[in-house]
Design a protein around this motif. Structure first.
Motif, PDB file in Angstrom:
ATOM      1  N   PRO A  14      44.984  19.980  54.794  1.00  0.00           N
ATOM      2  CA  PRO A  14      45.988  19.287  53.984  1.00  0.00           C
ATOM      3  C   PRO A  14      47.326  20.013  53.884  1.00  0.00           C
ATOM      4  O   PRO A  14      48.317  19.429  53.444  1.00  0.00           O
ATOM      5  N   ILE A  15      47.353  21.301  54.271  1.00  0.00           N
ATOM      6  CA  ILE A  15      48.568  22.104  54.152  1.00  0.00           C
ATOM      7  C   ILE A  15      48.989  22.575  55.539  1.00  0.00           C
ATOM      8  O   ILE A  15      48.239  23.294  56.196  1.00  0.00           O
ATOM      9  N   PRO A  16      50.161  22.176  56.009  1.00  0.00           N
ATOM     10  CA  PRO A  16      50.599  22.605  57.342  1.00  0.00           C
ATOM     11  C   PRO A  16      50.882  24.101  57.397  1.00  0.00           C
ATOM     12  O   PRO A  16      51.330  24.699  56.416  1.00  0.00           O
ATOM     13  N   GLY A  17      50.608  24.703  58.550  1.00  0.00           N
ATOM     14  CA  GLY A  17      50.893  26.119  58.713  1.00  0.00           C
ATOM     15  C   GLY A  17      49.817  27.009  58.118  1.00  0.00           C
ATOM     16  O   GLY A  17      48.787  26.534  57.622  1.00  0.00           O
ATOM     17  N   GLU A  18      50.066  28.310  58.147  1.00  0.00           N
ATOM     18  CA  GLU A  18      49.116  29.283  57.617  1.00  0.00           C
ATOM     19  C   GLU A  18      49.353  29.521  56.124  1.00  0.00           C
ATOM     20  O   GLU A  18      50.482  29.482  55.653  1.00  0.00           O
ATOM     21  N   TYR A  19      48.273  29.789  55.415  1.00  0.00           N
ATOM     22  CA  TYR A  19      48.381  30.093  53.984  1.00  0.00           C
ATOM     23  C   TYR A  19      47.154  30.895  53.564  1.00  0.00           C
ATOM     24  O   TYR A  19      46.139  30.948  54.273  1.00  0.00           O
ATOM     25  N   ASN A  20      47.257  31.536  52.412  1.00  0.00           N
ATOM     26  CA  ASN A  20      46.156  32.327  51.867  1.00  0.00           C
ATOM     27  C   ASN A  20      45.471  31.548  50.757  1.00  0.00           C
ATOM     28  O   ASN A  20      46.139  30.897  49.945  1.00  0.00           O
ATOM     29  N   LEU A  21      44.138  31.620  50.701  1.00  0.00           N
ATOM     30  CA  LEU A  21      43.367  30.971  49.646  1.00  0.00           C
ATOM     31  C   LEU A  21      42.872  32.019  48.667  1.00  0.00           C
ATOM     32  O   LEU A  21      42.239  33.001  49.055  1.00  0.00           O
ATOM     33  N   GLU A  22      43.169  31.828  47.378  1.00  0.00           N
ATOM     34  CA  GLU A  22      42.687  32.707  46.317  1.00  0.00           C
ATOM     35  C   GLU A  22      41.879  31.881  45.323  1.00  0.00           C
ATOM     36  O   GLU A  22      42.395  30.929  44.749  1.00  0.00           O
ATOM     37  N   VAL A  23      40.620  32.240  45.146  1.00  0.00           N
ATOM     38  CA  VAL A  23      39.751  31.571  44.177  1.00  0.00           C
ATOM     39  C   VAL A  23      39.390  32.570  43.092  1.00  0.00           C
ATOM     40  O   VAL A  23      38.924  33.680  43.392  1.00  0.00           O
ATOM     41  N   SER A  24      39.610  32.204  41.829  1.00  0.00           N
ATOM     42  CA  SER A  24      39.365  33.135  40.731  1.00  0.00           C
ATOM     43  C   SER A  24      38.879  32.394  39.493  1.00  0.00           C
ATOM     44  O   SER A  24      38.919  31.163  39.422  1.00  0.00           O
ATOM     45  N   SER A  25      38.426  33.166  38.507  1.00  0.00           N
ATOM     46  CA  SER A  25      38.104  32.604  37.201  1.00  0.00           C
ATOM     47  C   SER A  25      39.408  32.471  36.413  1.00  0.00           C
ATOM     48  O   SER A  25      40.413  33.089  36.759  1.00  0.00           O
ATOM     49  N   PRO A  26      39.407  31.683  35.339  1.00  0.00           N
ATOM     50  CA  PRO A  26      40.641  31.523  34.544  1.00  0.00           C
ATOM     51  C   PRO A  26      41.068  32.782  33.811  1.00  0.00           C
ATOM     52  O   PRO A  26      42.227  32.903  33.427  1.00  0.00           O
ATOM     53  N   GLY A  27      40.147  33.731  33.586  1.00  0.00           N
ATOM     54  CA  GLY A  27      40.498  34.938  32.849  1.00  0.00           C
ATOM     55  C   GLY A  27      40.404  34.739  31.340  1.00  0.00           C
ATOM     56  O   GLY A  27      40.139  33.636  30.857  1.00  0.00           O
ATOM     57  N   ILE A  28      40.630  35.812  30.611  1.00  0.00           N
ATOM     58  CA  ILE A  28      40.506  35.739  29.150  1.00  0.00           C
ATOM     59  C   ILE A  28      41.695  35.019  28.524  1.00  0.00           C
ATOM     60  O   ILE A  28      41.520  34.091  27.726  1.00  0.00           O
ATOM     61  N   ASP A  29      42.915  35.446  28.859  1.00  0.00           N
ATOM     62  CA  ASP A  29      44.091  34.742  28.332  1.00  0.00           C
ATOM     63  C   ASP A  29      44.391  33.562  29.253  1.00  0.00           C
ATOM     64  O   ASP A  29      45.460  33.433  29.822  1.00  0.00           O
ATOM     65  N   ARG A  30      43.437  32.691  29.330  1.00  0.00           N
ATOM     66  CA  ARG A  30      43.385  31.616  30.301  1.00  0.00           C
ATOM     67  C   ARG A  30      44.402  30.514  30.056  1.00  0.00           C
ATOM     68  O   ARG A  30      44.806  30.270  28.907  1.00  0.00           O
ATOM     69  N   PRO A  31      44.769  29.810  31.122  1.00  0.00           N
ATOM     70  CA  PRO A  31      45.551  28.598  30.916  1.00  0.00           C
ATOM     71  C   PRO A  31      44.650  27.505  30.360  1.00  0.00           C
ATOM     72  O   PRO A  31      43.451  27.452  30.670  1.00  0.00           O
ATOM     73  N   LEU A  32      45.203  26.669  29.536  1.00  0.00           N
ATOM     74  CA  LEU A  32      44.489  25.499  29.004  1.00  0.00           C
ATOM     75  C   LEU A  32      45.055  24.281  29.709  1.00  0.00           C
ATOM     76  O   LEU A  32      46.244  23.989  29.594  1.00  0.00           O
ATOM     77  N   THR A  33      44.227  23.570  30.456  1.00  0.00           N
ATOM     78  CA  THR A  33      44.736  22.492  31.299  1.00  0.00           C
ATOM     79  C   THR A  33      44.085  21.144  31.057  1.00  0.00           C
ATOM     80  O   THR A  33      44.643  20.124  31.421  1.00  0.00           O
ATOM     81  N   ARG A  34      42.906  21.151  30.447  1.00  0.00           N
ATOM     82  CA  ARG A  34      42.166  19.912  30.227  1.00  0.00           C
ATOM     83  C   ARG A  34      41.940  19.710  28.737  1.00  0.00           C
ATOM     84  O   ARG A  34      41.849  20.689  27.991  1.00  0.00           O
ATOM     85  N   GLY A  57      52.142  28.167  46.483  1.00  0.00           N
ATOM     86  CA  GLY A  57      53.455  28.709  46.810  1.00  0.00           C
ATOM     87  C   GLY A  57      54.194  29.418  45.711  1.00  0.00           C
ATOM     88  O   GLY A  57      55.395  29.669  45.838  1.00  0.00           O
ATOM     89  N   LEU A  58      53.514  29.787  44.599  1.00  0.00           N
ATOM     90  CA  LEU A  58      54.225  30.424  43.489  1.00  0.00           C
ATOM     91  C   LEU A  58      54.574  31.881  43.781  1.00  0.00           C
ATOM     92  O   LEU A  58      55.592  32.379  43.334  1.00  0.00           O
ATOM     93  N   GLN A  59      53.730  32.576  44.522  1.00  0.00           N
ATOM     94  CA  GLN A  59      53.965  34.001  44.764  1.00  0.00           C
ATOM     95  C   GLN A  59      54.832  34.226  45.995  1.00  0.00           C
ATOM     96  O   GLN A  59      55.991  34.583  45.902  1.00  0.00           O
ATOM     97  N   ASP A  60      54.238  33.997  47.162  1.00  0.00           N
ATOM     98  CA  ASP A  60      54.947  34.266  48.406  1.00  0.00           C
ATOM     99  C   ASP A  60      55.263  32.993  49.179  1.00  0.00           C
ATOM    100  O   ASP A  60      55.733  33.045  50.303  1.00  0.00           O
ATOM    101  N   GLY A  61      54.989  31.853  48.560  1.00  0.00           N
ATOM    102  CA  GLY A  61      55.241  30.588  49.226  1.00  0.00           C
ATOM    103  C   GLY A  61      54.123  30.150  50.140  1.00  0.00           C
ATOM    104  O   GLY A  61      54.141  29.026  50.636  1.00  0.00           O
ATOM    105  N   GLN A  62      53.118  31.002  50.338  1.00  0.00           N
ATOM    106  CA  GLN A  62      52.036  30.680  51.260  1.00  0.00           C
ATOM    107  C   GLN A  62      50.658  30.975  50.675  1.00  0.00           C
ATOM    108  O   GLN A  62      49.715  31.242  51.413  1.00  0.00           O
ATOM    109  N   THR A  63      50.535  30.923  49.354  1.00  0.00           N
ATOM    110  CA  THR A  63      49.252  31.182  48.709  1.00  0.00           C
ATOM    111  C   THR A  63      48.789  29.965  47.910  1.00  0.00           C
ATOM    112  O   THR A  63      49.549  29.424  47.109  1.00  0.00           O
TER     113      THR A  63
END
Length: 208
Positions: free
Chosen positions: A96-116, A57-63
């Motif tokens: 797990p998510i009610p209603g319609e939504y868009n699924l986006e699967v991507s690589s982290p990219g070069i300037d990637r987030p560090l999460t682990r 939901g960060l972009q349009d609330g449904q991604t």
């Protein structure tokens, strides 16, 4: 926040345990994202992928945005398509998510987030931006040279007021709200090298 010892960046015998018990809040915050992460993680790992970050939901609330990669850090377009098909099937069944939504699967990219914790280990020696969930010593944002993880803290070498030379700070992993690599020519070259694309003609050369 603390000034780290001169041995910063080197793992102690207890570090493996420390890293294993750290929370996954940077991968998936509580709520929908964490629910989806817990649901999809077994299926992703079952076909050789690791989920790096989930946001909803960060972009349009449904991604539903899912970043992932293989254990060696690689992730091709074909990999994204394969993982997307697998995760879509699970989401369709579990819903797990009610209603319609868009699924986006991507690589982290070069300037990637560090999460682990292992992300902070893998990318030692490169510039990083870090933001804390609450100020420490009156400061929430830091930028500096990543020095790894030790004792549950992320180590960053950065400029500190009152010191003539950069100091290594220990930032509690649990208090990080965001962390990502800073784009640079060195980072681009290293990222492509790790992807097996070091001979790519688009890789910047020294002096460019």
């Amino acid at each position: 926040m603390r000034l780290a010892s001169t041995g910063a960046g080197r793992k102690s015998e207890g570090d493996a345990t420390d890293l294993a018990i750290l929370d996954t809040h940077l991968v998936a915050p509580s709520g929908v994202a964490r629910k989806v992460f817990d649901l999809l993680r077994p299926s992703a790992e079952g076909i050789g992928f690791e989920i790096v970050r989930i946001r909803f939901g960060l972009q349009d609330g449904q991604t539903l945005q899912i970043m992932a990669e293989r254990a060696d850090g690689t992730m091709s377009v074909e990999n994204c398509e394969e993982l997307s098909r697998t995760l879509s099937a699970v989401l369709d069944v579990e819903d797990p998510i009610p209603g319609e939504y868009n699924l986006e699967v991507s690589s982290p990219g070069i300037d990637r987030p560090l999460t682990r914790p292992k992300d902070f280990e893998r990318w030692q020696g490169f510039d990083v931006k870090i933001e804390l969930s609450e100020p420490m010593s009156g400061r929430k944002r830091f930028r500096g040279l990543l020095q790894g993880v030790e004792g549950g803290e992320v180590l960053v070498e950065c400029d500190i007021e009152g010191y003539s030379e950069p100091q290594v700070l220990g930032l509690p992993f649990q208090k990080l709200s965001e962390a990502k690599l800073v784009m640079s020519d060195d980072l681009i070259r290293e990222s492509l090298k790790r992807q097996g694309r070091e001979n790519d003609p688009d890789v910047p050369s020294d002096g460019e």
